[in-house]
Design an enzyme around this catalytic site. Structure first.
Site, short mmCIF file in Angstrom:
data_model
loop_
_atom_site.label_atom_id
_atom_site.label_comp_id
_atom_site.label_asym_id
_atom_site.label_seq_id
_atom_site.Cartn_x
_atom_site.Cartn_y
_atom_site.Cartn_z
N ARG A 155 -9.68 -0.47 -12.80
CA ARG A 155 -10.67 0.54 -13.21
C ARG A 155 -10.18 1.96 -12.95
O ARG A 155 -10.28 2.84 -13.80
CB ARG A 155 -11.99 0.28 -12.47
CG ARG A 155 -12.67 -1.01 -12.92
CD ARG A 155 -13.80 -1.45 -12.01
NE ARG A 155 -13.94 -0.67 -10.83
CZ ARG A 155 -15.00 0.08 -10.53
NH1 ARG A 155 -16.03 0.15 -11.34
NH2 ARG A 155 -15.06 0.76 -9.41
N ILE A 156 -9.62 2.20 -11.75
CA ILE A 156 -9.21 3.58 -11.42
C ILE A 156 -7.90 3.94 -12.13
O ILE A 156 -7.81 4.98 -12.78
CB ILE A 156 -9.10 3.76 -9.89
CG1 ILE A 156 -10.49 3.63 -9.25
CG2 ILE A 156 -8.50 5.13 -9.55
CD1 ILE A 156 -10.52 3.60 -7.74
N ASP A 175 1.26 -3.50 -13.63
CA ASP A 175 0.15 -4.27 -13.05
C ASP A 175 0.54 -5.73 -13.13
O ASP A 175 1.40 -6.11 -13.96
CB ASP A 175 -1.16 -4.02 -13.82
CG ASP A 175 -2.39 -4.45 -13.03
OD1 ASP A 175 -2.52 -5.67 -12.73
OD2 ASP A 175 -3.21 -3.61 -12.69
N PRO A 206 -5.33 -2.76 -4.96
CA PRO A 206 -5.90 -3.07 -3.64
C PRO A 206 -4.74 -3.37 -2.68
O PRO A 206 -3.61 -3.59 -3.12
CB PRO A 206 -6.73 -4.32 -3.89
CG PRO A 206 -6.20 -4.91 -5.15
CD PRO A 206 -5.55 -3.82 -5.94
N ASN A 211 1.48 -6.85 -1.17
CA ASN A 211 1.97 -5.48 -1.42
C ASN A 211 1.90 -4.57 -0.19
O ASN A 211 2.02 -3.36 -0.33
CB ASN A 211 1.27 -4.85 -2.64
CG ASN A 211 -0.22 -4.68 -2.42
OD1 ASN A 211 -0.70 -4.69 -1.29
ND2 ASN A 211 -0.96 -4.50 -3.50
N ALA A 233 -5.09 4.95 -2.83
CA ALA A 233 -5.53 3.54 -2.80
C ALA A 233 -5.75 3.08 -1.35
O ALA A 233 -6.86 3.20 -0.83
CB ALA A 233 -4.54 2.67 -3.55
N ARG A 234 -4.70 2.61 -0.69
CA ARG A 234 -4.82 2.18 0.70
C ARG A 234 -3.55 2.60 1.45
O ARG A 234 -2.44 2.43 0.95
CB ARG A 234 -5.01 0.66 0.82
CG ARG A 234 -6.44 0.19 0.51
CD ARG A 234 -7.45 0.68 1.54
NE ARG A 234 -8.83 0.31 1.28
CZ ARG A 234 -9.74 1.06 0.65
NH1 ARG A 234 -9.40 2.25 0.17
NH2 ARG A 234 -10.98 0.66 0.50
N ASP A 258 -4.39 10.60 0.23
CA ASP A 258 -5.81 10.59 0.60
C ASP A 258 -6.07 9.49 1.63
O ASP A 258 -7.12 9.47 2.26
CB ASP A 258 -6.67 10.35 -0.65
CG ASP A 258 -8.16 10.44 -0.35
OD1 ASP A 258 -8.56 11.46 0.25
OD2 ASP A 258 -8.90 9.51 -0.68
N GLU A 263 -5.80 4.87 9.73
CA GLU A 263 -6.73 6.02 9.64
C GLU A 263 -8.08 5.72 10.29
O GLU A 263 -8.84 6.63 10.61
CB GLU A 263 -6.94 6.41 8.18
CG GLU A 263 -7.66 5.33 7.37
CD GLU A 263 -7.83 5.65 5.90
OE1 GLU A 263 -6.88 6.14 5.28
OE2 GLU A 263 -8.92 5.38 5.37
N HIS A 295 -9.44 10.47 3.23
CA HIS A 295 -10.03 9.35 2.50
C HIS A 295 -11.37 9.77 1.89
O HIS A 295 -12.43 9.27 2.28
CB HIS A 295 -10.23 8.13 3.42
CG HIS A 295 -10.40 6.86 2.66
ND1 HIS A 295 -9.99 5.64 3.13
CD2 HIS A 295 -10.93 6.60 1.43
CE1 HIS A 295 -10.27 4.69 2.26
NE2 HIS A 295 -10.85 5.26 1.21
P1 NAI Z 1 -9.45 -2.77 -9.56
O1 NAI Z 1 -9.66 -4.09 -8.90
O2 NAI Z 1 -10.30 -2.39 -10.73
O3 NAI Z 1 -7.93 -2.63 -10.01
C1 NAI Z 1 -6.87 -2.99 -9.20
C2 NAI Z 1 -5.71 -3.39 -10.10
O4 NAI Z 1 -4.58 -3.62 -9.25
C3 NAI Z 1 -5.95 -4.67 -10.90
O5 NAI Z 1 -5.68 -4.43 -12.26
C4 NAI Z 1 -4.98 -5.68 -10.27
O6 NAI Z 1 -4.47 -6.60 -11.22
C5 NAI Z 1 -3.90 -4.75 -9.77
N1 NAI Z 1 -3.08 -5.33 -8.72
C6 NAI Z 1 -3.48 -6.06 -7.63
N2 NAI Z 1 -2.42 -6.35 -6.85
C7 NAI Z 1 -1.35 -5.80 -7.46
C8 NAI Z 1 0.04 -5.74 -7.15
N3 NAI Z 1 0.53 -6.34 -6.05
N4 NAI Z 1 0.85 -5.08 -7.99
C9 NAI Z 1 0.38 -4.49 -9.11
N5 NAI Z 1 -0.93 -4.49 -9.46
C10 NAI Z 1 -1.76 -5.15 -8.65
O7 NAI Z 1 -9.57 -1.69 -8.36
P2 NAI Z 1 -9.94 -0.15 -8.47
O8 NAI Z 1 -11.41 0.01 -8.45
O9 NAI Z 1 -9.18 0.44 -9.60
O10 NAI Z 1 -9.37 0.39 -7.06
C11 NAI Z 1 -7.99 0.57 -6.85
C12 NAI Z 1 -7.71 0.99 -5.41
O11 NAI Z 1 -8.35 2.21 -5.09
C13 NAI Z 1 -8.17 -0.01 -4.32
O12 NAI Z 1 -7.15 -0.09 -3.33
C14 NAI Z 1 -9.33 0.66 -3.68
O13 NAI Z 1 -9.48 0.24 -2.36
C15 NAI Z 1 -8.88 2.13 -3.77
N6 NAI Z 1 -9.97 3.08 -3.64
C16 NAI Z 1 -9.79 4.23 -2.91
C17 NAI Z 1 -10.79 5.18 -2.80
C18 NAI Z 1 -10.62 6.47 -2.10
O14 NAI Z 1 -11.61 7.15 -1.81
N7 NAI Z 1 -9.43 6.91 -1.81
C19 NAI Z 1 -12.11 4.91 -3.39
C20 NAI Z 1 -12.17 3.72 -4.21
C21 NAI Z 1 -11.15 2.83 -4.30
#
Ligand code: NAI
Length: 329
Positions: A155-156, A175, A206, A211, A233-234, A258, A263, A295
């Protein structure tokens, strides 16, 4: 039927109003606590069906304590849930949910960090603060001349690609699962090609066992000299020690983080009078080409409202035994 939910890390300045509004709408009684759950305050959960938390680690011991208090559903007001021991939740019969708000806040913030990094915004702001209006050393680059590698096109990541497509840069994507919509604006390549070809690399996966430290000394070694790394991300996707070494050797030209490793306990608290022990963070903060934020890429008016509404709605659905779209484990 009224249900009772204990809310941890409840922020009075921006969350209280939304919590009381949605609790009333959903007929939920709240017990609130400004702190993260721990073995001292877990007893607040006694008599509650659900616990509502943020990014605080929930290990096996705490999970057992929640179960002992009668908690049956644990919901995190976040997208990521790597801080929750899902195996322990299963063991103690606790279901887990999250609250995935819209991707735009983080995606906008990511583009801001990319622009700040290529335009050396941290140095510019530091100079204006001390009335140093010189130009030497702060020349920027234009996004249209760069290749951006996006790792994770969920999504992001997908929204970041949509945002970036307006800047005219070349966009590479990686991905585990490819997406048709992404293909219209970016080229999927192997991870090795992301390392090799990108001027800017931005992370949107994630954190998983596979990873952990995806970016370490070895992968940095495969990147272009002067590469810019963006992480919203993380933290543990990047080995902080390796990043520090690469910044010192100038292999990495800039970073915007971020999120950082370890943290928890630092971010969202005022530590200005404290001696801190996260040496990696202290070093990273000190570099003129590293932008750190605590964050907060998610932190918009829309996000706060959405996570409170959806986390409590998940509790209500769980309490009624109805299908709950936010359950993750
Ligand atoms: P999502 O679940 O919609 O997308 C994650 C994508 O990563 C998926 O397409 C999945 O197939 C892919 N993926 C998973 N493992 C992988 C790997 N080893 N190699 C390549 N691709 C891989 O998640 P979303 O909502 O897009 O969130 C992404 C990240 O952003 C998460 O880590 C979440 O925790 C982080 N995040 C950080 C925030 C912040 O304030 N800094 C706020 C919200 C989310």
């Amino acid at each position: 039927m009224g249900i009772k939910v204990v809310v941890y890390n409840m922020r009075p300045f921006d969350e209280a109003e939304w919590f009381s509004r949605y609790a009333k709408e959903l007929d939920i009684e709240l017990v609130t606590c400004p702190d993260a759950p721990d073995m001292q305050n877990v007893s607040l959960a006694r008599g509650c069906l659900c616990a509502d938390i943020i990014t605080s680690p929930i290990d096996r011991e705490l999970m057992a304590a929640f179960a002992d208090c009668g908690i049956k559903y644990l919901v995190t007001r976040t997208i990521g849930y790597d801080h929750i021991d899902l195996a322990a939740a299963k063991e103690f019969g606790i279901r887990v949910g999250n609250a995935p708000y819209g991707p735009n806040g983080v995606a906008d913030y990511t583009v801001m960090l990319i622009l700040m990094s290529i335009r050396r915004m941290k140095q510019i702001m530091q100079r204006t603060l001390i009335q140093d209006y010189t130009l030497a050393g702060i020349q920027g680059r234009e996004l249209k001349d760069l290749t951006v590698g996006v790792i994770g096109t969920g999504r992001i990541g997908r929204t970041v690609i949509g945002n970036l497509s307006g800047f005219g840069c070349r966009i590479l994507a990686y991905d585990l699962y490819e997406n048709e919509e992404v293909r219209k604006k970016a080229e999927y390549v192997a991870l090795e090609e992301i390392w090799k070809q990108s001027d800017v690399i931005t992370l949107h996966t994630p954190l998983t066992e596979d990873n952990f430290h995806l970016i370490d000394a070895k992968t940095i070694g495969k990147m272009k000299d002067g590469v810019i790394l963006i992480n919203t991300a993380r933290g543990a996707l990047i080995d902080s020690e390796a990043l520090i070494g690469a910044l010192e050797s100038k292999k990495v030209g800039a970073a915007a983080l971020d999120v950082v490793e370890n943290e928890f306990g630092l971010y969202y608290y005022d530590h200005k009078n404290d001696i801190l022990t996260n040496r990696e963070l202290m070093l990273l903060r000190s570099f003129p080409n590293v932008t750190i934020s605590h964050h907060m890429a998610f932190y918009t008016d829309n996000e706060v409202k959405t996570v409170i509404r959806d986390s409590l709605t998940g509790c209500r659905l769980f309490g009624e035994g109805k299908p709950n779209p936010w359950e993750v484990g």
